[in-house]
Design an enzyme around this catalytic site. Structure first.
Site, PDB file in Angstrom:
ATOM      1  N   PHE A   5      93.073  -9.885  45.611  1.00  0.00           N
ATOM      2  CA  PHE A   5      92.083 -10.836  45.086  1.00  0.00           C
ATOM      3  C   PHE A   5      90.845 -10.040  44.645  1.00  0.00           C
ATOM      4  O   PHE A   5      89.731 -10.292  45.093  1.00  0.00           O
ATOM      5  CB  PHE A   5      91.695 -11.896  46.140  1.00  0.00           C
ATOM      6  N   CYS A  32      86.370 -17.276  53.127  1.00  0.00           N
ATOM      7  CA  CYS A  32      85.120 -17.911  52.694  1.00  0.00           C
ATOM      8  C   CYS A  32      85.269 -19.427  52.757  1.00  0.00           C
ATOM      9  O   CYS A  32      84.588 -20.165  52.054  1.00  0.00           O
ATOM     10  CB  CYS A  32      84.727 -17.436  51.296  1.00  0.00           C
TER      11      CYS A  32
END
Ligand code: SAH
Length: 396
Positions: free
Chosen positions: A227, A339
């Site tokens: 990512f 997150c």
């Protein structure tokens, strides 16, 4: 004329008394004065005591967001400017020759609910995410320019959460002129941020300190960055002396910018390979190909925006962490992040522990990560504590 007045149900004033800045629809007994969306309302307890002035959001379950708990405050341009000013000044120590960007306003945690502002060099990118911010767009722009000395402000209010507020997306220039790519220096490394089209406001500033830590740990290691977006952790690892850095993302556009960042920093492009792929599938391919790495970064997007998504998110986090732990050489390090506001630090640690167990890997938690200091978490607003990370050491 007095402001519209909102009276809470008996016993539903507790969270406001603890200075939590949200008023949920279910806590409201009565609304007088027909407030318009985004208008300031006076919020009172059932016994009539003043509690707060809040922005009225009729479309959202979060029906009010508190501007102030002080009965003497009037919410006007001067109020907004003062809040912007203190938020900006609090970050002065974060900007220097090696760092030309930081988050300037972090919503509720800076007393400006629904407002985000990030600085990249001479450009400020603003997000107005709640209807209560809408009446203050001009005041916000003027205050941001005045407090920072920047002349360009670009709006990126195209986050999904706007829909919950009954607001359409809004993107465009609010002041000044925007270069196609905005130069940013982080930890002495050069980036060019695509403010108009990039994800969020263009760059993930919250990972600044963690990219630095990865840089410190990268020397001589074969790195896998999952990512990778525009390459932040990859560039940091290469600058730290990584032997190789395989980097994966599913955004072709982000990878194009990432490759440019290698050249911009005169790093050796032969040490890095970019893969435009789905991380879940690619990790399996790497496993089947018996590949191995010394340092793996997992920084996925938000799998669980709220606690309601936690179960599905748990499976996704476990999957990638399990595969990553298998791909690590003994003695290797995994820097793994979440997150997701809907996944607590405690739950995240449990997920990673479960992944190690199922991967039959002996591993230890050696460090914890959080967001950098420009993303503070106001103690009365634990919801702001979204970014957590673990550094895991795979034992030999
Ligand atoms: N670590 C980055 C930020 C990561 S943001 C930095 O430091 O800048 C999350 C990234 O995951 C985005 O770039 C998005 O394009 C990518 N992404 C989302 N789902 C993905 C998937 N299934 N496979 C690969 N990449 C994915």
């Amino acid at each position: 004329m007095p402001p519209p007045r909102v009276t809470l149900k008996a016993g539903r004033d507790k969270s406001l008394r603890l200075r939590h800045p949200w008023i949920f629809s279910g806590a409201i007994e009565r609304v007088e004065g027909a407030p318009a969306a985004g208008a300031s309302v006076a919020v009172h307890a059932a016994d009539g005591e003043f509690l707060a002035t809040a922005a009225w959001s009729p479309a959202s379950q979060i029906r009010g967001r508190v501007w102030s708990f002080d009965p003497h405050d009037t919410i006007d341009s001067a109020f907004i400017a003062a809040k912007v000013h203190s938020a900006v000044r609090r970050r002065d120590f974060l900007l220097d020759d090696r760092h030309t960007g930081c988050r300037l306003i972090h919503g509720e945690s800076d007393g400006l609910p629904g407002i985000i502002a990030d600085r990249y060099g001479d450009v400020v990118v603003a997000q107005l995410l709640a209807v209560g911010a809408e009446p203050w767009r001009d005041a916000l722009v003027a205050a941001l320019c005045e407090a920072t000395g920047c002349s360009t402000v670009f709006e990126r209010s195209d986050a999904d959460v706007r829909a919950l507020e009954g607001l359409p997306p809004r993107v465009g220039l609010l002041a000044g002129a925007l270069p196609e790519r905005v130069p940013l220096v982080e930890d002495g490394l050069a980036y060019r941020v695509d403010v108009a089209h990039g994800q969020k406001t263009g760059f993930y500033l919250d990972q600044r300190d963690n990219r630095r830590r990865v840089r410190e740990l990268a020397q001589g290691r074969d790195v896998l960055n999952c990512f990778c977006y525009t390459g932040g952790f990859t560039i940091a690892a290469l600058a730290g002396g990584a032997r190789s850095a395989l980097s994966i993302d599913s955004s072709t556009e982000a990878l194009r910018h990432a490759a440019a960042h290698v050249a911009d920093n005169a790093l050796n492009a032969e040490h890095v390979e970019w893969r435009d792929a789905d991380v879940f599938a690619e990790l399996r391919k790497l496993r089947d190909g018996a590949r191995a790495f010394d340092l793996i970064v997992l920084d996925p997007p938000k799998f669980a925006p709220t606690a309601g998504h936690a179960e599905k998110a748990t499976r996704a986090y476990k999957d990638i962490n399990l595969l990553a732990l298998k791909l690590l050489r003994p003695g290797g390090l995994l820097a793994t992040f979440s997150c997701s506001g809907g996944v607590s630090a405690e739950l995240f640690q449990k997920i990673v522990a479960g992944a190690a167990l199922d991967a039959r890997v002996d591993a230890a938690l050696v460090e914890r990560f959080g967001p950098s200091a420009d993303h503070p978490v106001a103690l009365n607003f634990p919801e702001g504590d979204y970014l957590k990370g673990l550094l895991v050491h795979k034992r030999a």
